[in-house]
Design a protein around this motif. Structure first.
Motif, PDB file in Angstrom:
ATOM      1  N   LYS A   1       8.964   8.048  -6.970  1.00 29.91           N
ATOM      2  CA  LYS A   1       9.715   7.666  -5.749  1.00 29.91           C
ATOM      3  C   LYS A   1       9.176   6.367  -5.161  1.00 29.91           C
ATOM      4  CE  LYS A   1      12.432  11.333  -4.264  1.00 29.91           C
ATOM      5  NZ  LYS A   1      12.064  12.730  -4.189  1.00 29.91           N
ATOM      6  N   ASN A   2       7.877   6.113  -5.392  1.00 29.47           N
ATOM      7  CA  ASN A   2       7.273   4.914  -4.796  1.00 29.47           C
ATOM      8  C   ASN A   2       7.958   3.641  -5.284  1.00 29.47           C
ATOM      9  OD1 ASN A   2       6.248   5.182  -7.411  1.00 29.47           O
ATOM     10  ND2 ASN A   2       4.161   4.576  -6.848  1.00 29.47           N
ATOM     11  N   VAL A   3       8.134   3.527  -6.604  1.00 30.17           N
ATOM     12  CA  VAL A   3       8.740   2.317  -7.158  1.00 30.17           C
ATOM     13  C   VAL A   3      10.220   2.245  -6.780  1.00 30.17           C
ATOM     14  CG1 VAL A   3       9.343   1.119  -9.301  1.00 30.17           C
ATOM     15  CG2 VAL A   3       7.066   2.126  -9.035  1.00 30.17           C
ATOM     16  N   GLU A   4      10.907   3.391  -6.883  1.00 34.93           N
ATOM     17  CA  GLU A   4      12.329   3.432  -6.489  1.00 34.93           C
ATOM     18  C   GLU A   4      12.503   2.958  -5.047  1.00 34.93           C
ATOM     19  OE1 GLU A   4      12.879   7.478  -9.060  1.00 34.93           O
ATOM     20  OE2 GLU A   4      13.590   7.534  -6.985  1.00 34.93           O
ATOM     21  N   THR A   5      11.610   3.419  -4.182  1.00 31.99           N
ATOM     22  CA  THR A   5      11.705   3.055  -2.764  1.00 31.99           C
ATOM     23  C   THR A   5      11.462   1.562  -2.559  1.00 31.99           C
ATOM     24  OG1 THR A   5      10.923   5.248  -2.180  1.00 31.99           O
ATOM     25  CG2 THR A   5      10.835   3.585  -0.443  1.00 31.99           C
ATOM     26  N   ALA A   6      10.446   1.039  -3.237  1.00 34.86           N
ATOM     27  CA  ALA A   6      10.136  -0.390  -3.099  1.00 34.86           C
ATOM     28  C   ALA A   6      11.347  -1.237  -3.490  1.00 34.86           C
ATOM     29  CB  ALA A   6       8.932  -0.743  -3.964  1.00 34.86           C
TER      30      ALA A   6
ATOM     31  N   ARG B   1      -8.771  -8.640  -9.226  1.00 35.30           N
ATOM     32  CA  ARG B   1      -8.244  -7.276  -9.275  1.00 35.30           C
ATOM     33  C   ARG B   1      -6.764  -7.213  -8.882  1.00 35.30           C
ATOM     34  NH1 ARG B   1     -12.006  -3.107  -8.430  1.00 35.30           N
ATOM     35  NH2 ARG B   1     -10.135  -1.824  -8.505  1.00 35.30           N
ATOM     36  N   TRP B   2      -6.137  -6.120  -9.235  1.00 34.21           N
ATOM     37  CA  TRP B   2      -4.826  -5.790  -8.685  1.00 34.21           C
ATOM     38  C   TRP B   2      -5.097  -5.099  -7.352  1.00 34.21           C
ATOM     39  CZ3 TRP B   2       0.413  -5.590 -10.639  1.00 34.21           C
ATOM     40  CH2 TRP B   2       0.571  -6.279 -11.844  1.00 34.21           C
ATOM     41  N   ALA B   3      -4.355  -5.468  -6.316  1.00 35.49           N
ATOM     42  CA  ALA B   3      -4.583  -4.834  -5.023  1.00 35.49           C
ATOM     43  C   ALA B   3      -3.298  -4.702  -4.232  1.00 35.49           C
ATOM     44  CB  ALA B   3      -5.612  -5.627  -4.219  1.00 35.49           C
ATOM     45  N   ALA B   4      -3.178  -3.558  -3.570  1.00 32.35           N
ATOM     46  CA  ALA B   4      -2.059  -3.334  -2.659  1.00 32.35           C
ATOM     47  C   ALA B   4      -2.544  -3.686  -1.264  1.00 32.35           C
ATOM     48  CB  ALA B   4      -1.631  -1.870  -2.728  1.00 32.35           C
ATOM     49  N   THR B   5      -1.681  -4.365  -0.515  1.00 38.79           N
ATOM     50  CA  THR B   5      -2.086  -4.803   0.823  1.00 38.79           C
ATOM     51  C   THR B   5      -1.619  -3.804   1.882  1.00 38.79           C
ATOM     52  OG1 THR B   5      -0.096  -6.189   0.837  1.00 38.79           O
ATOM     53  CG2 THR B   5      -2.181  -7.263   0.264  1.00 38.79           C
TER      54      THR B   5
ATOM     55  N   THR C   1       0.833  -1.215   0.000  1.00 40.23           N
ATOM     56  CA  THR C   1       0.000   0.000   0.000  1.00 40.23           C
ATOM     57  C   THR C   1       0.861   1.256   0.000  1.00 40.23           C
ATOM     58  OG1 THR C   1      -1.897  -1.036   1.032  1.00 40.23           O
ATOM     59  CG2 THR C   1      -1.712   1.324   1.305  1.00 40.23           C
ATOM     60  N   VAL C   2       1.973   1.181   0.721  1.00 37.56           N
ATOM     61  CA  VAL C   2       2.867   2.332   0.747  1.00 37.56           C
ATOM     62  C   VAL C   2       3.388   2.637  -0.670  1.00 37.56           C
ATOM     63  CG1 VAL C   2       4.913   0.977   1.386  1.00 37.56           C
ATOM     64  CG2 VAL C   2       4.804   3.386   2.008  1.00 37.56           C
ATOM     65  N   ILE C   3       3.534   1.608  -1.504  1.00 36.57           N
ATOM     66  CA  ILE C   3       3.991   1.818  -2.886  1.00 36.57           C
ATOM     67  C   ILE C   3       2.858   2.406  -3.732  1.00 36.57           C
ATOM     68  CG2 ILE C   3       5.068   0.749  -4.915  1.00 36.57           C
ATOM     69  CD1 ILE C   3       5.644  -1.716  -3.195  1.00 36.57           C
ATOM     70  N   ALA C   4       1.696   1.759  -3.661  1.00 33.31           N
ATOM     71  CA  ALA C   4       0.605   2.145  -4.566  1.00 33.31           C
ATOM     72  C   ALA C   4      -0.125   3.408  -4.110  1.00 33.31           C
ATOM     73  CB  ALA C   4      -0.383   0.986  -4.706  1.00 33.31           C
ATOM     74  N   HIS C   5      -0.235   3.603  -2.798  1.00 34.30           N
ATOM     75  CA  HIS C   5      -1.078   4.697  -2.306  1.00 34.30           C
ATOM     76  C   HIS C   5      -0.408   5.628  -1.298  1.00 34.30           C
ATOM     77  CE1 HIS C   5      -4.414   2.621  -4.232  1.00 34.30           C
ATOM     78  NE2 HIS C   5      -4.026   1.518  -3.627  1.00 34.30           N
TER      79      HIS C   5
END
Ligand code: PSU
Ligand code: MN
Length: 291
Positions: A27-32, A90-94, A17-21
């Motif tokens: 920065k989200n993808v870089e951080t992941a 669906r695609w889902a962020a946890t 969830t921190v990546i997607a939302h």
């Protein structure tokens, strides 16, 4: 879940969830990717958890991390919405709650995140599923505190009501995400040995629930409380004018904070995540020695 998804030792679970939302693109993808790299540097295995077109993934590929961080149709799921995302393909962020549950089901014992959900200070009832899940599922969860946008006292009281074992890593005051400390007292532990001993003791009494470790943000990335309050008030004002509620509340406030702080909150968020992943890896090491 497929058989190959069963993993046990030297694994650190990460949420999506921190990546997607939670963090802005790119920065989200870089951080992941960076968080996974930190785990690997410790000779541990990272498993970023999410749901890909209805399939639970314990460990995303780089392409999937990229996709979950860029698609516009990614759900944000707590435990209660896992079946919805799966059934509807669906695609889902946890979130923390869903990640803890799925990690547990696949045999993982340690999970690093940024901030847990909690009791919101909105006048409507809004309490995160994270708290209930932490009371139900056996996991060592490392976080930097509840998000500073929450009602911190109520969150800590609620954790106590739900019998969640919560400790501060080298601090006896609750850290609150961007701030290293608040006036709220918590039980202090000094070492990863103590954390693992507490977890094993909990297991020996057959007590369900997680050991929640509050790990303060590194000093140089801490945000001054007065400064933070200023941004927070502006963000709350925007919230009043908007129609945002429920699941969208946290992402909305985080993005307004990023705006008013000119990216400072994002930088701090990334650094506290790395710091938590580091501690989680040390815990994994210790757990493999003491088990
Ligand atoms: N804290 C952050 N960024 C986030 C979250 C928390 O700084 O993205 C996410 C976590 O996944 C947490 C979730 O579990 O928000 C809680 O959402 P809610 O308040 O809707 O339960
Ligand atoms: Mn909520």
């Amino acid at each position: 879940m497929k058989d190959g998804d069963m993993v046990f030792n030297r694994t650190v679970a990460l949420e999506s969830t921190v990546i997607a939302h939670g963090l802005p693109k790119p920065k989200n993808v870089e951080t992941a990717m960076e968080l996974e790299a930190v785990v690997r540097r410790h000779d541990c295995t990272p498993k970023t958890i999410a749901i890909v077109a209805g399939e639970v993934r314990i460990g995303l590929s780089s392409e999937e991390i990229q996709e979950i961080g860029t698609r516009e149709d990614v759900m944000k799921v707590g435990v209660s919405e896992i079946p919805v995302a799966v059934a509807l393909k669906r695609w889902a962020a946890t979130t923390v709650s869903a990640t803890v549950r799925l990690a547990y089901l696949s045999g993982i014992k340690v999970f690093a995140t940024g901030g847990i959900g909690g009791v919101h200070s909105t006048k409507d009832w809004d309490v995160s599923q994270d708290l209930i899940e932490l009371s139900r599922t056996r996991m060592i969860v490392v976080c930097a505190g509840p998000k500073s946008i929450l009602d911190l006292r109520s969150t800590v009281e609620m954790l106590e009501t739900f019998q969640v074992t919560a400790v501060g890593y080298r601090t006896d005051r609750l850290p609150a995400f961007y701030c290293r400390s608040t006036s709220i007292p918590i039980t202090k532990v000094e070492s990863v040995e103590e954390i693992v001993s507490i977890f094993l003791s909990k297991e020996s009494f057959d007590l369900p629930g997680s050991v929640l470790v509050f790990n303060p943000i590194p000093e140089r990335y801490e945000i001054d409380e007065v400064e933070f309050k200023k941004w927070h008030q502006l963000a709350e004002k925007d919230l009043e004018w908007s129609n945002v509620k429920g699941k969208d509340l946290t992402p909305f406030l985080l993005s307004r904070l990023a705006h008013y702080s000119d990216g400072r909150t994002v930088e701090s968020n990334i650094e506290l995540l790395k710091n938590n992943v580091n501690l989680a890896c040390q815990i994994v090491d210790q757990l493999s020695k003491m088990q």
